[in-house]
Write a protein that holds these residues in place. Structure first.
Motif, PDB file in Angstrom:
ATOM      1  N   MET A   3      -4.581   0.175   3.200  1.00  0.00           N
ATOM      2  CA  MET A   3      -3.149  -0.017   2.916  1.00  0.00           C
ATOM      3  C   MET A   3      -2.963  -1.293   2.104  1.00  0.00           C
ATOM      4  O   MET A   3      -3.594  -2.290   2.359  1.00  0.00           O
ATOM      5  CB  MET A   3      -2.382  -0.149   4.237  1.00  0.00           C
ATOM      6  CG  MET A   3      -0.907  -0.311   4.039  1.00  0.00           C
ATOM      7  SD  MET A   3      -0.074  -0.915   5.525  1.00  0.00           S
ATOM      8  CE  MET A   3      -0.976  -0.101   6.808  1.00  0.00           C
ATOM      9  N   ARG A   4      -2.099  -1.228   1.158  1.00  0.00           N
ATOM     10  CA  ARG A   4      -1.878  -2.408   0.343  1.00  0.00           C
ATOM     11  C   ARG A   4      -0.837  -3.315   0.976  1.00  0.00           C
ATOM     12  O   ARG A   4       0.072  -2.856   1.653  1.00  0.00           O
ATOM     13  CB  ARG A   4      -1.427  -1.979  -1.061  1.00  0.00           C
ATOM     14  CG  ARG A   4      -2.637  -1.504  -1.853  1.00  0.00           C
ATOM     15  CD  ARG A   4      -2.242  -0.829  -3.101  1.00  0.00           C
ATOM     16  NE  ARG A   4      -1.672   0.479  -2.797  1.00  0.00           N
ATOM     17  CZ  ARG A   4      -1.275   1.311  -3.732  1.00  0.00           C
ATOM     18  NH1 ARG A   4      -1.354   0.965  -4.997  1.00  0.00           N
ATOM     19  NH2 ARG A   4      -0.781   2.483  -3.415  1.00  0.00           N
ATOM     20  N   SER A   5      -0.976  -4.562   0.699  1.00  0.00           N
ATOM     21  CA  SER A   5      -0.066  -5.518   1.312  1.00  0.00           C
ATOM     22  C   SER A   5       1.292  -5.446   0.640  1.00  0.00           C
ATOM     23  O   SER A   5       1.442  -4.913  -0.451  1.00  0.00           O
ATOM     24  CB  SER A   5      -0.632  -6.914   1.167  1.00  0.00           C
ATOM     25  OG  SER A   5      -0.656  -7.261  -0.199  1.00  0.00           O
ATOM     26  N   LEU A   6       2.265  -6.014   1.292  1.00  0.00           N
ATOM     27  CA  LEU A   6       3.631  -5.895   0.813  1.00  0.00           C
ATOM     28  C   LEU A   6       3.941  -6.800  -0.372  1.00  0.00           C
ATOM     29  O   LEU A   6       4.979  -6.663  -0.986  1.00  0.00           O
ATOM     30  CB  LEU A   6       4.605  -6.182   1.947  1.00  0.00           C
ATOM     31  CG  LEU A   6       4.577  -5.119   3.036  1.00  0.00           C
ATOM     32  CD1 LEU A   6       5.729  -5.321   3.975  1.00  0.00           C
ATOM     33  CD2 LEU A   6       4.643  -3.733   2.434  1.00  0.00           C
ATOM     34  N   SER A  17       2.588  -6.589  -3.099  1.00  0.00           N
ATOM     35  CA  SER A  17       1.851  -5.906  -4.159  1.00  0.00           C
ATOM     36  C   SER A  17       2.499  -6.036  -5.521  1.00  0.00           C
ATOM     37  O   SER A  17       1.870  -5.740  -6.528  1.00  0.00           O
ATOM     38  CB  SER A  17       1.751  -4.422  -3.878  1.00  0.00           C
ATOM     39  OG  SER A  17       1.426  -4.170  -2.565  1.00  0.00           O
ATOM     40  N   LEU A  52       5.982  -4.797  -6.613  1.00  0.00           N
ATOM     41  CA  LEU A  52       6.694  -3.588  -6.985  1.00  0.00           C
ATOM     42  C   LEU A  52       7.892  -3.971  -7.823  1.00  0.00           C
ATOM     43  O   LEU A  52       8.517  -4.994  -7.583  1.00  0.00           O
ATOM     44  CB  LEU A  52       7.263  -2.954  -5.733  1.00  0.00           C
ATOM     45  CG  LEU A  52       6.441  -1.879  -5.085  1.00  0.00           C
ATOM     46  CD1 LEU A  52       7.271  -1.264  -4.000  1.00  0.00           C
ATOM     47  CD2 LEU A  52       6.055  -0.841  -6.097  1.00  0.00           C
ATOM     48  N   ILE A 104      10.020  -5.236  -3.918  1.00  0.00           N
ATOM     49  CA  ILE A 104       9.292  -5.836  -2.790  1.00  0.00           C
ATOM     50  C   ILE A 104       8.671  -7.147  -3.256  1.00  0.00           C
ATOM     51  O   ILE A 104       7.944  -7.194  -4.242  1.00  0.00           O
ATOM     52  CB  ILE A 104       8.185  -4.889  -2.291  1.00  0.00           C
ATOM     53  CG1 ILE A 104       8.754  -3.534  -1.904  1.00  0.00           C
ATOM     54  CG2 ILE A 104       7.418  -5.534  -1.131  1.00  0.00           C
ATOM     55  CD1 ILE A 104       9.624  -3.546  -0.684  1.00  0.00           C
ATOM     56  N   PHE A 117       3.632  -0.921 -10.045  1.00  0.00           N
ATOM     57  CA  PHE A 117       3.104  -1.266  -8.734  1.00  0.00           C
ATOM     58  C   PHE A 117       1.625  -1.617  -8.879  1.00  0.00           C
ATOM     59  O   PHE A 117       0.969  -1.249  -9.855  1.00  0.00           O
ATOM     60  CB  PHE A 117       3.296  -0.136  -7.717  1.00  0.00           C
ATOM     61  CG  PHE A 117       2.669   1.175  -8.100  1.00  0.00           C
ATOM     62  CD1 PHE A 117       1.378   1.486  -7.719  1.00  0.00           C
ATOM     63  CD2 PHE A 117       3.388   2.109  -8.838  1.00  0.00           C
ATOM     64  CE1 PHE A 117       0.807   2.692  -8.056  1.00  0.00           C
ATOM     65  CE2 PHE A 117       2.821   3.321  -9.187  1.00  0.00           C
ATOM     66  CZ  PHE A 117       1.523   3.616  -8.801  1.00  0.00           C
ATOM     67  N   LEU A 118       1.148  -2.332  -7.909  1.00  0.00           N
ATOM     68  CA  LEU A 118      -0.259  -2.704  -7.860  1.00  0.00           C
ATOM     69  C   LEU A 118      -1.089  -1.504  -7.425  1.00  0.00           C
ATOM     70  O   LEU A 118      -0.873  -0.956  -6.337  1.00  0.00           O
ATOM     71  CB  LEU A 118      -0.437  -3.845  -6.854  1.00  0.00           C
ATOM     72  CG  LEU A 118      -1.834  -4.414  -6.703  1.00  0.00           C
ATOM     73  CD1 LEU A 118      -2.276  -5.145  -7.956  1.00  0.00           C
ATOM     74  CD2 LEU A 118      -1.901  -5.345  -5.507  1.00  0.00           C
ATOM     75  N   VAL A 119      -2.017  -1.077  -8.259  1.00  0.00           N
ATOM     76  CA  VAL A 119      -2.903   0.025  -7.872  1.00  0.00           C
ATOM     77  C   VAL A 119      -3.995  -0.504  -6.967  1.00  0.00           C
ATOM     78  O   VAL A 119      -4.253   0.058  -5.907  1.00  0.00           O
ATOM     79  CB  VAL A 119      -3.479   0.725  -9.111  1.00  0.00           C
ATOM     80  CG1 VAL A 119      -4.467   1.810  -8.717  1.00  0.00           C
ATOM     81  CG2 VAL A 119      -2.359   1.318  -9.952  1.00  0.00           C
ATOM     82  N   PHE A 120      -4.665  -1.566  -7.371  1.00  0.00           N
ATOM     83  CA  PHE A 120      -5.503  -2.304  -6.416  1.00  0.00           C
ATOM     84  C   PHE A 120      -5.752  -3.716  -6.917  1.00  0.00           C
ATOM     85  O   PHE A 120      -5.754  -3.972  -8.121  1.00  0.00           O
ATOM     86  CB  PHE A 120      -6.805  -1.586  -6.069  1.00  0.00           C
ATOM     87  CG  PHE A 120      -7.678  -1.233  -7.224  1.00  0.00           C
ATOM     88  CD1 PHE A 120      -8.461  -2.181  -7.854  1.00  0.00           C
ATOM     89  CD2 PHE A 120      -7.732   0.069  -7.672  1.00  0.00           C
ATOM     90  CE1 PHE A 120      -9.290  -1.836  -8.895  1.00  0.00           C
ATOM     91  CE2 PHE A 120      -8.557   0.423  -8.730  1.00  0.00           C
ATOM     92  CZ  PHE A 120      -9.334  -0.525  -9.344  1.00  0.00           C
ATOM     93  N   PRO A 121      -5.920  -4.622  -5.987  1.00  0.00           N
ATOM     94  CA  PRO A 121      -6.161  -6.022  -6.333  1.00  0.00           C
ATOM     95  C   PRO A 121      -7.603  -6.206  -6.806  1.00  0.00           C
ATOM     96  O   PRO A 121      -8.487  -5.439  -6.434  1.00  0.00           O
ATOM     97  CB  PRO A 121      -5.911  -6.759  -5.031  1.00  0.00           C
ATOM     98  CG  PRO A 121      -6.085  -5.755  -3.956  1.00  0.00           C
ATOM     99  CD  PRO A 121      -5.807  -4.409  -4.538  1.00  0.00           C
ATOM    100  N   LEU A 122      -7.810  -7.227  -7.602  1.00  0.00           N
ATOM    101  CA  LEU A 122      -9.165  -7.567  -8.061  1.00  0.00           C
ATOM    102  C   LEU A 122      -9.480  -8.993  -7.630  1.00  0.00           C
ATOM    103  O   LEU A 122      -8.579  -9.784  -7.396  1.00  0.00           O
ATOM    104  CB  LEU A 122      -9.263  -7.443  -9.575  1.00  0.00           C
ATOM    105  CG  LEU A 122      -9.237  -6.018 -10.132  1.00  0.00           C
ATOM    106  CD1 LEU A 122      -9.304  -6.043 -11.647  1.00  0.00           C
ATOM    107  CD2 LEU A 122     -10.436  -5.228  -9.587  1.00  0.00           C
TER     108      LEU A 122
END
Lengths: 124, 124, 124
Positions: free
Chosen positions: A1-4, A6, A8, A24, A119-124
């Motif tokens: 789950m991604r953090s809030l 992220s 948005l 968010i 939105f953030l797809v995934f952090p790096l």
């Protein structure tokens, strides 16, 4: 789950009181319409800029800091409303600024129903 | 990783036997074309409603319960197929209903190749 | 958080030196423009293929292996740039190939500003 946090963002103007539906973390600045990334990662951005009838072609750029990443066009002269749409995945550094820029033409007839989302797809 | 009850939906009619390609959790009702959210969260929705040649302008609304959230338009009178497209991030409560509504015009000429997609970006 | 082999892809040609902005895991083959999935899951794909002025209608298919999944059209004869856009959620098996195919028309006038993006929504 991604953090809030992220990152948005969403803007529309169906109804001015609803002009930002989701924000968010408040990383989308309502005054400047600039999104500033809370963290490094891969983000998805998409936009649909709707122009109301006028005789100009518009070009909308998605900007990352001062660099245009992708463009979209709306140029039909015979329709009432037409959207310049595009979308992209971007590698974004923390504190990068992402925003839309009207590169060509005007939106003098209005831009109601336009949207800008990410939105953030995934952090790096 | 997000759980499988994230509420995915997708509809097209390239091929009637393939008219729903992905429907994890079965939260998209094939009879009513309404998505009912399995949980609270931020969802991404997008749609491309393709009208076949006719002389009418269409307006398609994305509805959350009984409220229109965003709209898209297709109004060119001289092209065979044209899409009314838009996309949005939405804060959705559990059991909210999300669906498309043809606000104006008709799709009497057909709507083949139209799509409606959504997924949970993250739960809240 | 999703792993970095999620299968990201993006192609544009705003600037040839920037023609692929994001390609985590290198699952998008720059020579063939084919994405090969690193794992089974639900993926989101979207594309905007921009044609430059010419008198032909184009049809662009999103292909999964040898099967057309969705199509998009651009057929206006009077505008300089027009996009054929669509997007979809797809159940993809490991090693499936996903790519765009120009089913009808030509892009002889150019396809600058076109994009093709995808990411893993969640693994299965």
């Amino acid at each position: 789950m991604r953090s809030l946090d992220s990152g948005l963002l969403y803007a529309s103007n169906w109804d001015p009181s609803q002009s930002v539906l989701v924000n968010i973390g408040n990383h989308f600045d309502l005054k400047t319409s600039v999104f500033q990334a809370p963290r490094r990662g891969i983000y998805s951005f998409s936009f649909h800029v709707v122009k109301v009838y006028n005789r100009q072609t518009i070009q909308v750029n998605l900007m990352q800091n001062d660099y245009p990443v992708i463009s979209a066009f709306a140029g039909d002269q015979d329709v009432t409303r037409e959207a310049a749409s595009n979308g992209v995945l971007l590698m974004v550094e923390r504190e990068d600024r992402v925003y839309l820029k009207l590169e060509r033409g005007t939106l003098m007839g209005g831009w109601k129903y336009s949207t800008f989302s990410g939105f953030l797809v995934f952090p790096l």
